[in-house]
Structure formats: C-alpha cells, structure tokens
Scaffold this motif. Structure first.
Motif, PDB file in Angstrom:
ATOM      1  N   VAL A 163       0.840  -1.203   0.000  1.00  0.00           N
ATOM      2  CA  VAL A 163       0.000   0.000   0.000  1.00  0.00           C
ATOM      3  C   VAL A 163       0.873   1.251   0.000  1.00  0.00           C
ATOM      4  O   VAL A 163       0.612   2.213  -0.738  1.00  0.00           O
ATOM      5  N   VAL A 164       1.908   1.249   0.815  1.00  0.00           N
ATOM      6  CA  VAL A 164       2.794   2.410   0.899  1.00  0.00           C
ATOM      7  C   VAL A 164       3.514   2.642  -0.430  1.00  0.00           C
ATOM      8  O   VAL A 164       3.715   3.787  -0.847  1.00  0.00           O
ATOM      9  N   ALA A 165       3.889   1.557  -1.105  1.00  0.00           N
ATOM     10  CA  ALA A 165       4.564   1.687  -2.400  1.00  0.00           C
ATOM     11  C   ALA A 165       3.698   2.464  -3.377  1.00  0.00           C
ATOM     12  O   ALA A 165       4.183   3.345  -4.105  1.00  0.00           O
ATOM     13  N   ASN A 166       2.397   2.163  -3.400  1.00  0.00           N
ATOM     14  CA  ASN A 166       1.486   2.853  -4.302  1.00  0.00           C
ATOM     15  C   ASN A 166       1.345   4.331  -3.934  1.00  0.00           C
ATOM     16  O   ASN A 166       1.340   5.209  -4.803  1.00  0.00           O
ATOM     17  N   GLU A 167       1.244   4.607  -2.640  1.00  0.00           N
ATOM     18  CA  GLU A 167       1.090   5.999  -2.189  1.00  0.00           C
ATOM     19  C   GLU A 167       2.369   6.800  -2.446  1.00  0.00           C
ATOM     20  O   GLU A 167       2.313   7.974  -2.825  1.00  0.00           O
ATOM     21  N   LEU A 168       3.518   6.174  -2.243  1.00  0.00           N
ATOM     22  CA  LEU A 168       4.791   6.848  -2.489  1.00  0.00           C
ATOM     23  C   LEU A 168       4.929   7.202  -3.969  1.00  0.00           C
ATOM     24  O   LEU A 168       5.357   8.301  -4.328  1.00  0.00           O
ATOM     25  N   TYR A 169       4.569   6.260  -4.814  1.00  0.00           N
ATOM     26  CA  TYR A 169       4.634   6.480  -6.266  1.00  0.00           C
ATOM     27  C   TYR A 169       3.757   7.659  -6.668  1.00  0.00           C
ATOM     28  O   TYR A 169       4.167   8.533  -7.442  1.00  0.00           O
ATOM     29  N   ASP A 225       5.672  -8.585  -0.017  1.00  0.00           N
ATOM     30  CA  ASP A 225       5.670  -7.396  -0.885  1.00  0.00           C
ATOM     31  C   ASP A 225       6.919  -6.534  -0.737  1.00  0.00           C
ATOM     32  O   ASP A 225       6.925  -5.370  -1.129  1.00  0.00           O
ATOM     33  N   VAL A 226       7.997  -7.121  -0.200  1.00  0.00           N
ATOM     34  CA  VAL A 226       9.243  -6.353  -0.073  1.00  0.00           C
ATOM     35  C   VAL A 226       9.783  -5.989  -1.453  1.00  0.00           C
ATOM     36  O   VAL A 226      10.286  -4.880  -1.671  1.00  0.00           O
ATOM     37  N   GLY A 227       9.680  -6.918  -2.402  1.00  0.00           N
ATOM     38  CA  GLY A 227      10.148  -6.638  -3.757  1.00  0.00           C
ATOM     39  C   GLY A 227       9.402  -5.484  -4.385  1.00  0.00           C
ATOM     40  O   GLY A 227       9.995  -4.638  -5.069  1.00  0.00           O
ATOM     41  N   CYS A 228       8.081  -5.424  -4.163  1.00  0.00           N
ATOM     42  CA  CYS A 228       7.275  -4.309  -4.663  1.00  0.00           C
ATOM     43  C   CYS A 228       7.728  -2.998  -4.044  1.00  0.00           C
ATOM     44  O   CYS A 228       7.888  -1.985  -4.736  1.00  0.00           O
ATOM     45  N   SER A 263      11.395   0.251 -19.846  1.00  0.00           N
ATOM     46  CA  SER A 263      10.012  -0.136 -19.576  1.00  0.00           C
ATOM     47  C   SER A 263       9.683   0.051 -18.106  1.00  0.00           C
ATOM     48  O   SER A 263      10.569   0.171 -17.257  1.00  0.00           O
ATOM     49  N   GLU A 264       8.380   0.035 -17.813  1.00  0.00           N
ATOM     50  CA  GLU A 264       7.926   0.157 -16.431  1.00  0.00           C
ATOM     51  C   GLU A 264       8.383  -1.058 -15.636  1.00  0.00           C
ATOM     52  O   GLU A 264       8.440  -2.173 -16.153  1.00  0.00           O
ATOM     53  N   ARG A 265       8.649  -0.847 -14.329  1.00  0.00           N
ATOM     54  CA  ARG A 265       9.148  -1.956 -13.528  1.00  0.00           C
ATOM     55  C   ARG A 265       8.286  -2.280 -12.317  1.00  0.00           C
ATOM     56  O   ARG A 265       8.181  -3.416 -11.919  1.00  0.00           O
ATOM     57  N   GLN A 266       7.672  -1.281 -11.701  1.00  0.00           N
ATOM     58  CA  GLN A 266       7.029  -1.525 -10.416  1.00  0.00           C
ATOM     59  C   GLN A 266       5.791  -2.406 -10.514  1.00  0.00           C
ATOM     60  O   GLN A 266       5.563  -3.267  -9.671  1.00  0.00           O
TER      61      GLN A 266
END
Length: 340
Positions: A163-169, A225-228, A263-266
């Motif tokens: 969830v934090v990854a998405n908000e940070l992005y 989800d550490v990789g994400c 290319s996109e990675r996340q």
C-alpha cells in the motif's frame, strides 16, 4: 458488492503549484537534494499537445482503432483530441481498457459489517510497523524519502509495504509535475454522452464467494511485498526523470522516444506480490495478467467481427512491445498498422 481495499490492491499496476504558463511552455521537475539544494530535472511539457497517433487492427472492411494511453501525464497539458473525437462520432462500439474487478456476492448490510476487516487488510498483521517488516537497508532508504513526501505522518508506518509503495509512487508523481487527473477519459465520455452511448467494459470480473474468509486469509497469510516496495523506492530515487520523459513523449506523440525509454518496472513486482500466494490462487487470481489479456482479446475479436468501426484504449506500453496485446491479434491473421 465490491471490496475497495482488495480491489485497489489487485489493480496496482503505480504537484507542483498551478502557475500561469504560455502554450507549449515546459516546467522543470523539482527535487531537493540531501543538503536542501533545489535541483532542476527534466522539463515537464505543458499547453495543448497532440498525443500519439492511433493503431489500427483490421480484417476486411472492419477496423478497430486503438489509442495508447499513459498515466501519469504532465499536469499542465490539454489534449488536442479532434482526430479521436471524429472517430468516436462514427464508432459502432467503444471498448474500455483492460483491467480487473473483484466483487463479492453479498448484501450491502453484510458488506458494511465486513468493512472494518477489509480496512485491517491494508495494514501490517499484528500491528507491526514498516520498521519491523522491512529489511534494515530497505527501511533506511524509506526513512530518507518519507519526510519529502509524507512529512511526519505516523499512520503510514502501519500500512503494508504494498500500500505504501502505491502511495509513495503517487506522491512522487505529483512532486514531479505529473498529474493523476485523467486526460483521455473525459474526452471519450463527453462524445459518448452526446451520442447517448456507453463504454463497453472489458475488465475481467472475479467474484469472491467467501468474502469474510478471503479477508481473514489475506490478513493472516500476509503478502511478500518487499520486492514491490524496493521497486517503488528504486523508481522514486532514480526513475522520476525517465517518467517525466515518458509523459512528455506521449504528450507530443513521439513514439520513437517512448520505444527508447526503459520499460515500467514496479507494476509487475507489485502484482506478483499480490497474486503469488495461496489467498489469490484459491480464488482464481493466479496468472491474472494473462487472464486479463485473454479476456480483452476475446472482446476485441467479438467487436471486430460485429462492427465496422470500433474504438478502444490500451496502455501504450502494450502497443509498443513486440509481444504485446496486438501480437496475438496479428498471429490470428488480423492486419496491424502502427501510426506513422
């Protein structure tokens, strides 16, 4: 009833103050370095822009015209959409973008009762914080970025890394002058409203028949989800200028520049984190990208067979890569023409 938390996690794929600008002017994306010095990065396109041309898939006199979309785009652009508007006026059918919808077959009352559980699914199990669930090196990188994008927000420390990854992005996009406001959708909806037509959805629908158990399984099992999260940090630390370049290239219709960019990675890392566990496999969510693609291709073929003119949108990355969606239609004998 749709579960907003689970649905938003499933479709994870990832502003400067408004100022008066002249048409086609560009603004520098801004970053503050570790010593507090303002740095200028890639210039962000503004003003009226043409966007990319249209791809055409055809067999005989039946054609499917496809606009490649991108998000985020520069927050200060206006899309010169006359070509698309003219085509929409003639289209027999308009297909929506591919995607995934997660529904639960329960009543509204039961859904409201389960909402607290759904909200818990967005937080780390057992009340743990990011510091407790992330490797030390990853957490150190996060603490260096957090003040810039979230200030002293303590609540975010309790959320899942996914969830934090998405908000940070999203926050990094806004800080770089890339907006979350849709550019293409309002144009399409405006024409269809005048014509009293509706977009045909192409999203794959997965119904969860055991929503209460699903939320418990998701909360108990957790997500690797550490990789994400690591991918999100990589993008924010290193890839913002590339993201700006990509948004600029879409705005001016420069396909060569788009092809040349990384290319996109996340998205791949985050989707894999969500769909690789037993929670997802038991509910038909494994290999979800292939399922979504197959569903869209089926609907596109049906439209091509039925209509003389069909309009659709696809992520422009899928249109540019050799093994994207259109390669499957080409393999079935359809003619595919890229814009000049």
């Amino acid at each position: 009833m749709r579960f907003p938390v689970l649905a938003s996690l499933a479709v994870l794929c990832l502003a400067l103050p408004a100022m008066a600008q002249s048409p086609n002017e560009t603004l520098p994306a801004q970053r503050v370095d570790s010593e507090g010095v303002l740095e200028l990065e890639t210039m962000v396109v503004t003003g009226v822009q043409p966007g990319p041309g249209l791809w055409k898939v055809s067999k005989g006199d039946h054609g499917l015209w496809i606009l490649g979309t991108l998000s985020p785009l520069p927050s200060g652009i206006s899309w010169k959409a006359e070509e698309v508007e003219s085509l929409l006026e003639l289209s027999d059918q308009v297909l929506g973008p591919p995607g995934l919808t997660i529904d639960a077959d329960i009543g509204v009352f039961k859904g409201l009762m389960l909402l607290p559980s759904a909200l818990k699914a967005s937080k780390n199990p057992d009340g743990k914080t990011l510091k407790e669930v992330l490797p030390a090196d990853v957490y150190a990188r996060w603490t260096a970025l957090k003040p810039r994008y979230f200030g002293r927000d303590k609540g975010i420390e309790k959320k899942r890394p996914l969830v934090v990854a998405n908000e940070l992005y999203a926050e990094a996009n806004r800080n770089a002058g890339l907006g979350q406001k849709p550019v293409v959708t309002p144009v399409i909806e405006g024409v269809l409203k005048r014509r009293k037509m509706k977009i045909t959805p192409t999203t794959l629908k997965i119904t969860i028949s055991d929503p209460k158990a699903a939320i418990k399984d998701f909360t108990r099992e957790g997500v690797n989800d550490v990789g994400c999260f690591r991918s999100a940090l990589d993008r924010v630390e290193n890839d913002i200028p590339v993201m700006v370049d990509r948004a600029n290239a879409w705005s001016v219709g420069d396909l060569d520049a788009l092809r040349a960019l990384p290319s996109e990675r996340q998205a791949g890392a985050c989707i894999a984190a969500l769909t690789s566990g037993e929670f997802a496999k038991k509910r038909g969510m494994s290999d979800v990208e292939a399922q979504v693609r197959a569903h869209w291709l089926k609907m596109a073929e049906q439209a091509l067979q039925k209509n003389r003119i069909t309009f659709a949108t696809l992520p422009i990355a899928e249109l540019l890569k050799p093994n994207g969606y259109l390669s499957y239609l080409q393999a079935k004998g359809y003619t595919v023409e890229a814009p000049l």
